[in-house]
Design an enzyme around this catalytic site. Structure first.
Site, PDB file in Angstrom:
ATOM      1  N   ASP A  48     -11.625 -20.760 -94.270  1.00  0.00           N
ATOM      2  CA  ASP A  48     -12.106 -22.126 -95.195  1.00  0.00           C
ATOM      3  C   ASP A  48     -11.243 -23.098 -94.500  1.00  0.00           C
ATOM      4  O   ASP A  48     -10.031 -23.255 -94.406  1.00  0.00           O
ATOM      5  CB  ASP A  48     -11.832 -21.993 -96.568  1.00  0.00           C
ATOM      6  CG  ASP A  48     -12.150 -22.931 -97.189  1.00  0.00           C
ATOM      7  OD1 ASP A  48     -12.306 -24.249 -96.844  1.00  0.00           O
ATOM      8  OD2 ASP A  48     -12.455 -22.767 -98.621  1.00  0.00           O
ATOM      9  N   ASN A  75     -18.601 -27.635 -86.730  1.00  0.00           N
ATOM     10  CA  ASN A  75     -20.067 -27.932 -87.182  1.00  0.00           C
ATOM     11  C   ASN A  75     -20.029 -27.622 -88.963  1.00  0.00           C
ATOM     12  O   ASN A  75     -20.885 -28.127 -89.394  1.00  0.00           O
ATOM     13  CB  ASN A  75     -20.749 -26.819 -86.813  1.00  0.00           C
ATOM     14  CG  ASN A  75     -21.921 -26.246 -87.674  1.00  0.00           C
ATOM     15  OD1 ASN A  75     -23.211 -26.954 -87.278  1.00  0.00           O
ATOM     16  ND2 ASN A  75     -22.023 -25.366 -88.377  1.00  0.00           N
ATOM     17  N   TYR A 140     -20.940 -38.277 -97.812  1.00  0.00           N
ATOM     18  CA  TYR A 140     -21.037 -37.621 -96.601  1.00  0.00           C
ATOM     19  C   TYR A 140     -21.446 -38.537 -95.452  1.00  0.00           C
ATOM     20  O   TYR A 140     -20.829 -38.285 -94.310  1.00  0.00           O
ATOM     21  CB  TYR A 140     -22.514 -36.935 -97.031  1.00  0.00           C
ATOM     22  CG  TYR A 140     -23.052 -36.268 -95.924  1.00  0.00           C
ATOM     23  CD1 TYR A 140     -22.655 -34.775 -95.590  1.00  0.00           C
ATOM     24  CD2 TYR A 140     -24.274 -36.467 -95.196  1.00  0.00           C
ATOM     25  CE1 TYR A 140     -23.322 -33.889 -94.495  1.00  0.00           C
ATOM     26  CE2 TYR A 140     -24.858 -35.956 -94.075  1.00  0.00           C
ATOM     27  CZ  TYR A 140     -24.273 -34.668 -93.921  1.00  0.00           C
ATOM     28  OH  TYR A 140     -24.681 -33.812 -92.899  1.00  0.00           O
ATOM     29  N   ALA A 142     -19.829 -41.540 -95.039  1.00  0.00           N
ATOM     30  CA  ALA A 142     -18.307 -41.901 -94.511  1.00  0.00           C
ATOM     31  C   ALA A 142     -17.817 -40.573 -93.774  1.00  0.00           C
ATOM     32  O   ALA A 142     -17.102 -41.049 -92.795  1.00  0.00           O
ATOM     33  CB  ALA A 142     -17.725 -42.331 -95.666  1.00  0.00           C
TER      34      ALA A 142
HETATM   35  P1  NDP Z   1     -25.762 -25.129 -93.947  1.00  0.00           P
HETATM   36  O1  NDP Z   1     -25.625 -25.568 -95.352  1.00  0.00           O
HETATM   37  O2  NDP Z   1     -26.686 -24.185 -93.580  1.00  0.00           O
HETATM   38  O3  NDP Z   1     -24.361 -24.551 -93.330  1.00  0.00           O
HETATM   39  C1  NDP Z   1     -23.133 -25.108 -93.531  1.00  0.00           C
HETATM   40  C2  NDP Z   1     -22.130 -24.395 -92.814  1.00  0.00           C
HETATM   41  O4  NDP Z   1     -20.616 -24.788 -92.982  1.00  0.00           O
HETATM   42  C3  NDP Z   1     -22.075 -22.906 -93.640  1.00  0.00           C
HETATM   43  O5  NDP Z   1     -21.809 -22.110 -92.283  1.00  0.00           O
HETATM   44  C4  NDP Z   1     -20.864 -23.060 -94.429  1.00  0.00           C
HETATM   45  O6  NDP Z   1     -20.212 -21.783 -94.292  1.00  0.00           O
HETATM   46  C5  NDP Z   1     -19.942 -24.062 -93.619  1.00  0.00           C
HETATM   47  N1  NDP Z   1     -18.862 -24.373 -94.545  1.00  0.00           N
HETATM   48  C6  NDP Z   1     -19.122 -25.183 -95.342  1.00  0.00           C
HETATM   49  N2  NDP Z   1     -17.890 -25.656 -96.016  1.00  0.00           N
HETATM   50  C7  NDP Z   1     -16.898 -25.004 -95.441  1.00  0.00           C
HETATM   51  C8  NDP Z   1     -15.696 -24.956 -95.614  1.00  0.00           C
HETATM   52  N3  NDP Z   1     -14.731 -25.472 -96.739  1.00  0.00           N
HETATM   53  N4  NDP Z   1     -14.875 -23.962 -94.644  1.00  0.00           N
HETATM   54  C9  NDP Z   1     -15.636 -23.473 -93.681  1.00  0.00           C
HETATM   55  N5  NDP Z   1     -16.881 -23.559 -93.383  1.00  0.00           N
HETATM   56  C10 NDP Z   1     -17.602 -24.112 -94.367  1.00  0.00           C
HETATM   57  O7  NDP Z   1     -25.968 -26.563 -93.135  1.00  0.00           O
HETATM   58  P2  NDP Z   1     -26.582 -26.842 -91.792  1.00  0.00           P
HETATM   59  O8  NDP Z   1     -26.618 -25.825 -90.787  1.00  0.00           O
HETATM   60  O9  NDP Z   1     -27.812 -27.615 -91.940  1.00  0.00           O
HETATM   61  O10 NDP Z   1     -25.471 -27.837 -91.390  1.00  0.00           O
HETATM   62  C11 NDP Z   1     -24.531 -27.598 -90.386  1.00  0.00           C
HETATM   63  C12 NDP Z   1     -23.941 -28.843 -89.784  1.00  0.00           C
HETATM   64  O11 NDP Z   1     -24.871 -29.933 -89.389  1.00  0.00           O
HETATM   65  C13 NDP Z   1     -23.200 -29.678 -91.159  1.00  0.00           C
HETATM   66  O12 NDP Z   1     -22.029 -30.394 -90.566  1.00  0.00           O
HETATM   67  C14 NDP Z   1     -24.126 -30.696 -91.502  1.00  0.00           C
HETATM   68  O13 NDP Z   1     -23.761 -31.711 -92.091  1.00  0.00           O
HETATM   69  C15 NDP Z   1     -24.589 -31.094 -90.187  1.00  0.00           C
HETATM   70  N6  NDP Z   1     -26.176 -31.676 -90.099  1.00  0.00           N
HETATM   71  C16 NDP Z   1     -27.191 -31.044 -90.780  1.00  0.00           C
HETATM   72  C17 NDP Z   1     -28.295 -31.825 -90.966  1.00  0.00           C
HETATM   73  C18 NDP Z   1     -29.607 -30.988 -91.408  1.00  0.00           C
HETATM   74  O14 NDP Z   1     -30.513 -31.616 -91.640  1.00  0.00           O
HETATM   75  N7  NDP Z   1     -29.621 -29.815 -91.798  1.00  0.00           N
HETATM   76  C19 NDP Z   1     -28.721 -33.178 -90.334  1.00  0.00           C
HETATM   77  C20 NDP Z   1     -27.507 -33.573 -89.821  1.00  0.00           C
HETATM   78  C21 NDP Z   1     -26.082 -32.940 -89.936  1.00  0.00           C
HETATM   79  P3  NDP Z   1     -20.406 -20.895 -95.938  1.00  0.00           P
HETATM   80  O15 NDP Z   1     -21.395 -19.833 -95.516  1.00  0.00           O
HETATM   81  O16 NDP Z   1     -19.162 -20.138 -96.093  1.00  0.00           O
HETATM   82  O17 NDP Z   1     -20.840 -21.532 -96.921  1.00  0.00           O
END
Ligand code: NDP
EC number: 1.1.1.100
Length: 234
Positions: A48, A75, A140, A142
């Site tokens: 985490d 990511n 988000y 910010a």
């Molecule tokens: P998902 O919600 O599908 O995946 C998010 C990922 O982040 C998961 O693997 C999750 O892990 C992990 N995560 C969240 N919180 C934590 C934490 N505290 N510690 C460790 N891991 C964590 O999102 P996306 O694949 O869509 O997003 C990936 C990235 O791309 C993000 O940064 C998002 O902001 C960015 N993004 C996405 C867009 C979109 O349209 N989808 C557009 C622009 C940017 P777990 O499985 O454990 O929850």
């Protein structure tokens, strides 16, 4: 040459597509997930990113298995949408603590080995909303805008050590994060995207892989939009 690559949040969505792209190219890929569960065929460590001790432990595990991290893809991210007037301080700081401070934790830990090796690639996943803004997403946006100042400052700090730092700013990509959007809202959003469609996680992964390759050796401090034209290059 096979490199040690770590993708945070690489268990699903965009992160998983990125991890698979590196693995297909022959790199040694580790992904973090909060459950510790590994996607098929990938090495996973439990982490985490809001907890520095877990970040350190995850890096140690990856170093033991694959050697020091040479390519870091920060990511992992969350949303916590709410209009400002209804947003609690906790809802604001939770998103910032994951997306911005969480990235600080993993990037800081990764640079240790990269400085020793005098080479490395750091990629941060921001968002088009960092530049455009988005109603209901002040926390988000910010946090994602913060990554740009962070990344560019770090590019200046680490350039002389052979380490590049770049930011990728995806537009709207089909993952769990965007699945909840209604059909009506989708049509509205499509109208503002010159390419007229939602992006595929693989389309983000290909750009991340390029930025980590030798072909991108002279690119650092850049913010690369991958958004179907939504942000018009910003
Ligand atoms: P998902 O919600 O599908 O995946 C998010 C990922 O982040 C998961 O693997 C999750 O892990 C992990 N995560 C969240 N919180 C934590 C934490 N505290 N510690 C460790 N891991 C964590 O999102 P996306 O694949 O869509 O997003 C990936 C990235 O791309 C993000 O940064 C998002 O902001 C960015 N993004 C996405 C867009 C979109 O349209 N989808 C557009 C622009 C940017 P777990 O499985 O454990 O929850």
């Amino acid at each position: 040459m096979s490199r040690s690559v770590l993708v945070t949040g690489g268990n699903r969505g965009i992160g998983l597509a990125i991890a698979r792209a590196f693995a297909e190219a022959g790199d040694k890929v580790a992904v973090t997930s909060r459950s510790g569960e590994a996607p098929e065929g990938l090495f996973a460590v439990k982490c985490d990113i809001t907890d520095a001790a877990q970040v350190d432990a995850a890096f140690k595990e990856v170093e033991d298995a694959h050697g020091p991290v040479e390519v870091l893809v920060a990511n992992a991210g969350v949303t916590g949408d709410q209009l400002l007037l209804r947003m609690t301080e906790e809802e604001f700081t939770n998103v910032v603590d994951t997306n911005l401070t969480g990235t600080f934790r993993v990037v800081k830990r990764a640079t240790r080995g990269m400085l020793r090796a005098r080479k490395g690639r750091i990629l941060m996943i921001s968002s088009v909303v960092a530049m455009m803004g988005s109603a209901g997403q002040v926390n988000y946006a910010a946090s994602k805008a913060g990554l740009i100042g962070f990344g560019r400052s770090l590019a200046r700090e680490l350039g002389s050590r052979g380490i590049t730092v770049n930011v990728v700013a995806p537009g709207w990509v089909e993952t769990a994060m965007t699945l909840a959007v209604s059909e009506e809202r989708r049509q509205e959003l499509f109208a503002n995207i010159p390419l007229g469609r939602i992006g595929d996680p693989e389309e983000i992964a290909k750009v991340v892989r390029f930025l980590s390759s030798d072909d991108a050796s002279y690119i650092t401090g850049a913010v690369i939009p991958v958004d179907g034209g939504l942000g018009m290059g910003h």
